[in-house]
Motif scaffolding. Structure first.
Motif, short mmCIF file in Angstrom:
data_model
loop_
_atom_site.label_atom_id
_atom_site.label_comp_id
_atom_site.label_asym_id
_atom_site.label_seq_id
_atom_site.Cartn_x
_atom_site.Cartn_y
_atom_site.Cartn_z
N ALA A 1 0.79 -1.07 -0.01
CA ALA A 1 0.07 -0.01 -0.16
C ALA A 1 0.89 1.18 0.03
N LEU A 2 1.82 1.46 0.90
CA LEU A 2 2.54 2.51 0.88
C LEU A 2 3.35 2.58 -0.48
N SER A 3 3.83 1.65 -1.26
CA SER A 3 4.82 1.76 -2.48
C SER A 3 3.91 2.20 -3.57
N SER A 4 2.52 1.57 -3.48
CA SER A 4 1.71 1.95 -4.54
C SER A 4 1.15 3.39 -4.52
N LEU B 1 29.17 -2.57 -3.81
CA LEU B 1 27.66 -2.13 -3.81
C LEU B 1 27.79 -0.67 -3.79
N HIS B 2 27.81 0.09 -4.89
CA HIS B 2 27.77 1.49 -5.10
C HIS B 2 26.53 2.14 -5.79
N ARG B 3 25.65 1.49 -6.32
CA ARG B 3 24.51 2.03 -6.85
C ARG B 3 23.35 1.24 -6.59
N TYR B 4 22.20 1.94 -6.88
CA TYR B 4 20.80 1.00 -6.52
C TYR B 4 20.65 -0.10 -7.32
N ASN B 5 21.26 -0.29 -8.64
CA ASN B 5 21.05 -1.67 -9.57
C ASN B 5 21.89 -2.43 -8.80
N ASP B 6 23.06 -2.43 -8.00
CA ASP B 6 23.74 -3.37 -7.42
C ASP B 6 22.94 -4.19 -6.31
N ILE B 7 22.11 -3.27 -5.57
CA ILE B 7 21.31 -3.90 -4.44
C ILE B 7 20.03 -4.46 -5.20
N ARG B 8 19.47 -3.79 -6.00
CA ARG B 8 18.38 -4.56 -6.77
C ARG B 8 18.55 -6.12 -7.42
N ALA B 9 19.80 -6.17 -7.51
CA ALA B 9 20.09 -7.80 -7.89
C ALA B 9 19.88 -8.83 -6.85
N TYR B 10 19.72 -8.50 -5.52
CA TYR B 10 19.47 -9.20 -4.42
C TYR B 10 17.97 -9.09 -3.76
N THR B 11 17.24 -8.47 -4.73
CA THR B 11 15.82 -8.21 -3.93
C THR B 11 14.83 -8.80 -4.84
N SER B 12 13.53 -8.87 -4.38
CA SER B 12 12.58 -9.36 -5.31
C SER B 12 11.48 -8.24 -4.96
N MET B 13 10.64 -7.91 -6.38
CA MET B 13 9.73 -6.89 -6.32
C MET B 13 8.28 -7.47 -6.88
N ASN B 14 7.14 -7.04 -6.19
CA ASN B 14 5.89 -7.67 -6.53
C ASN B 14 5.23 -6.49 -7.38
N SER B 15 3.83 -6.81 -7.65
CA SER B 15 3.39 -6.04 -8.58
C SER B 15 2.94 -4.54 -8.09
N LEU C 1 -2.21 -6.98 -3.97
CA LEU C 1 -3.06 -5.94 -3.56
C LEU C 1 -4.44 -5.75 -4.08
N ASP C 2 -4.58 -6.13 -5.40
CA ASP C 2 -5.76 -5.96 -6.19
C ASP C 2 -6.73 -6.99 -5.70
N LEU C 3 -6.20 -8.12 -5.20
CA LEU C 3 -7.07 -9.36 -4.72
C LEU C 3 -7.64 -9.26 -3.32
N LEU C 4 -7.27 -8.05 -2.56
CA LEU C 4 -7.50 -8.11 -1.22
C LEU C 4 -8.91 -7.53 -1.20
N GLY C 5 -9.59 -8.07 -0.20
CA GLY C 5 -11.18 -7.42 -0.02
C GLY C 5 -11.06 -6.00 0.40
#
Length: 458
Positions: free
Chosen positions: A232-235, A274-288, A430-434
């Motif tokens: 919710a915070l991200s969207s 780790l010097h840029r955002y893309n360097d960290i993004r390689a270790y994370t997962s992202m949802n819809s 988030l779209d499937l929540l009541g």
């Protein structure tokens, strides 16, 4: 005596009449007055009065002229008057004494002539003519200290502005009326309330704001609340938000958010480039909803538990690239990982199930925070009463909310209804929540966002 008599009655000055003396102008007294030749001036004498030298003390002084008194002649408004002199004053004799040499000799010595009056101000001439030409009083300039340091442009942000065009409604009967008849009744009260919640969530968070999600009892829905809150915070905000699995007992945060990467927090800490955002993004997962998740090590492959050093090292890296960081913590407060999270977070979410057992665990958590030096953090905490099973619970939820609001601010106790999508245990979208569950999550995000601009932190 004969010499004085002859000078008194036969001198040319004695033959002049009083009328002739009145036509003569008395010289002004002051520095321009010059004593007659041979006269001595005493320091204590009046200006313009000569003192005879010794030997002539018995001589009679020349007859004094009649003293002239100057006065100002008022002029009636609207009448024609002759032009006034430059100084605005006219002379008039004070008295008319009898003429003749005998009367001149019996007069007393003249009084010191007053100094001429200073020229009148230009406004005095207008006053004489009956015209009020006085300049308007000038106000003293207001200093910057009296006005304060507030800018005028900053005050305009608090002024309400009414838009000439109404926003069309997006749901409800107002929306259908607008589609069929093009009659725009504006947003409904519920839509206006939702817009206010979104405005609160979009507040600017200084530095990297960290929020911890705690619960002493397992199975109360801490991970589901973390994923739903972060989504919710991200969207709504649209900036970078990261959720870290800080459960030392093998959490499943990445599975509930949608695992995309097999990397863990241990892999991130072992990377020294780790010097840029893309360097960290390689270790994370992202949802819809663009929520990123950093998972913990698998419990079977982990060589040690997640501790406070891991949390501090991870947040020191990711805080430079993420605006909000959420921590999905374990069930204990004495664990090193939980102590590390409590030392850095600025907001807290205490999750309890809608049961008497879950309510007791939430109350114990609040008492522990108060007794262990986290009173300020408790003031920035929210309590979530989560219905994890369907049906009516065995506890009065309304009474439970009133009891919890005695320890936290009103509006910070959120009741989440039972949701089938959450109970399925799969990836949370988030779209499937009541609608009710989603609205309560948005209210939780707005309550936590109210602390973004508070001065006290951690």
């Amino acid at each position: 005596m004969s010499a004085d008599y002859d000078r008194l009655f036969h001198s040319p000055d004695a033959l002049r009449t009083v009328d002739e003396d009145q036509d003569r102008e008395t010289p002004p007294a002051g520095r321009d007055s010059v004593a007659p030749p041979g006269a001595m001036v005493r320091p204590d004498a009046a200006p313009g009065m000569p003192v005879h030298p010794p030997g002539t003390q018995g001589a009679t002084a020349p007859p004094p002229r009649q003293t002239e008194v100057t006065t100002q002649i008022p002029t009636t408004p609207g009448t024609m008057s002759p032009p006034l002199p430059d100084n605005g004053l006219m002379r008039m004799p004070q008295t008319h004494s009898p003429s003749g040499a005998r009367h001149e000799a019996s007069r007393s010595a003249p009084a010191p002539t007053p100094r001429p009056a200073s020229p009148p101000l230009p406004s005095q001439h207008f006053a004489d003519a009956g015209v009020d030409r006085r300049p308007a009083p000038q106000q003293a300039p207001t200093s910057a200290a009296a006005m304060g340091n507030h800018r005028a442009i900053d005050a305009l942000s608090h002024v309400g502005v009414r838009s000439a065009v109404k926003l069309p409604p997006q749901r409800g009967w107002r929306h259908w009326l607008y589609l069929l008849t093009r009659i725009n009744l504006g947003l409904s009260p519920d839509e206006m309330y939702e817009m206010d919640l979104h405005a609160r969530i979009r507040r600017n968070a200084r530095d990297s704001y960290q929020i911890g999600v705690f619960g002493l009892k397992g199975g109360v829905g801490k991970t589901a609340v973390t994923v739903a809150l972060g989504s919710a915070l991200s969207s709504i905000r649209g900036d970078r938000i990261l959720a870290i699995d800080a459960d030392p007992d093998g959490g499943n945060l990445a599975d509930r958010a949608g695992r995309q990467s097999a990397a863990t927090i241990a892999d991130l800490l072992s990377d020294k480039e780790l010097h840029r955002y893309n360097d960290i993004r390689a270790y994370t997962s992202m949802n819809s909803a663009n929520l990123e998740v950093l998972s913990s090590e698998e419990y079977s492959a982990a060589r040690r538990e997640f501790n406070d050093e891991d949390w501090r090292a991870a947040t020191e890296i990711v805080s430079r690239y993420y605006n909000l960081v959420l921590a999905d913590c374990g069930a204990g407060l004495f664990q090193p990982g939980a102590r590390g999270v409590l030392s850095t977070v600025s907001g807290l979410v205490i999750v309890a199930s809608a049961s008497i057992d879950g309510a007791r665990q939430a109350a114990i958590t609040m008492d522990w925070l108060r007794q262990n030096g986290y009173q300020d953090l408790l003031g920035r905490s929210c309590v979530v009463v989560n219905h994890v099973v369907p049906g009516k619970p065995n506890i009065d939820v309304d009474d439970l909310v009133q009891q919890f609001e005695r320890h936290v601010a009103p509006g910070r106790v959120i009741v989440l209804p039972y949701d089938k999508h959450i109970a399925a245990g799969t990836e949370i979208q988030l779209d499937l929540l009541g609608k009710t569950f989603e609205r309560r999550i948005v209210e939780l995000a707005a309550a936590l966002s109210d602390d973004f601009d508070r001065l006290e932190r951690r």
